[in-house]
Design an enzyme around this catalytic site. Sequence first.
Site, mmCIF file in Angstrom:
data_model
loop_
_atom_site.group_PDB
_atom_site.id
_atom_site.type_symbol
_atom_site.label_atom_id
_atom_site.label_comp_id
_atom_site.label_asym_id
_atom_site.label_seq_id
_atom_site.Cartn_x
_atom_site.Cartn_y
_atom_site.Cartn_z
ATOM 1 N N ASN A 63 -10.413 -2.920 -6.448
ATOM 2 C CA ASN A 63 -9.692 -2.254 -7.334
ATOM 3 C C ASN A 63 -10.401 -1.894 -8.732
ATOM 4 O OD1 ASN A 63 -6.788 -3.174 -6.098
ATOM 5 N ND2 ASN A 63 -7.869 -1.569 -5.229
ATOM 6 N N ASP A 123 0.866 -1.111 -0.025
ATOM 7 C CA ASP A 123 -0.077 0.122 0.014
ATOM 8 C C ASP A 123 0.864 1.109 -0.066
ATOM 9 O OD1 ASP A 123 -2.128 1.370 0.123
ATOM 10 O OD2 ASP A 123 -2.571 1.249 2.207
#
Length: 228
Positions: free
Chosen positions: A50, A2
């Site tokens: 996503n 991340d």
Amino acid sequence: MDGNGRWAQRRSLPRTAGHRAAETAVIDVIEAARAAGVEWLSLYAFSTENWNRPGTEVEFLMRLVRRVVRKHAPLLLARGIRCRFLGVTDPRIPRELTQDFDDLAALTADNRGMTLTVAFDHGGRRDIVEAARSLIRSGTLADEVTEQFFADHLPFPDTPDVDLVIRTSGEQRISNFMLWQVAYAEWIFPEALWPDFRAPDFLACLHTYRHRDRRFGGVPARTNGDPS
């Protein structure tokens, strides 16, 4: 993995620059894990959520991942790393990328140095739902369902339970990652953004993990059940 977007934002760069910079961290961590004797490594590359990102970013990620897979296939083969891809069911994934995943998995299938699982188009909830559907289709009776039997219907059932989850950038949430397998995982949340994460950071996380007291809901053996 991340922090790619924030890494780029802090440098006044487009988000795609952060994704591109993440490649170095991926290879560095793979090499560090293999050298440290890690037998199973999973990287969360693209989640089912996503797909909600801007189309241009998703398209860039598809092209980038394809380039990375093709570029580093010889290295992964030479290092004795077996590669597998968890997810990869959405029809929006380019057919060429799916073929690259299949080719790399076949190329490295006989490797035994380390198993690298790349979670791509992965969602932990979806995996659990699919396992339940598989049990229903097989005609399994309710009383026959055990935790182990259920786990056998998950993708890649030979994958052991996760021992350690490292989530970079300081964010502290599961984000739908391997929900069944992380039930008793240890968690570490380093502040480094993923493009800045390197082998020493990974090894520091392993060091921290080794000093955790993993009780799995019990108590340390030395207490003999004495709460004092």
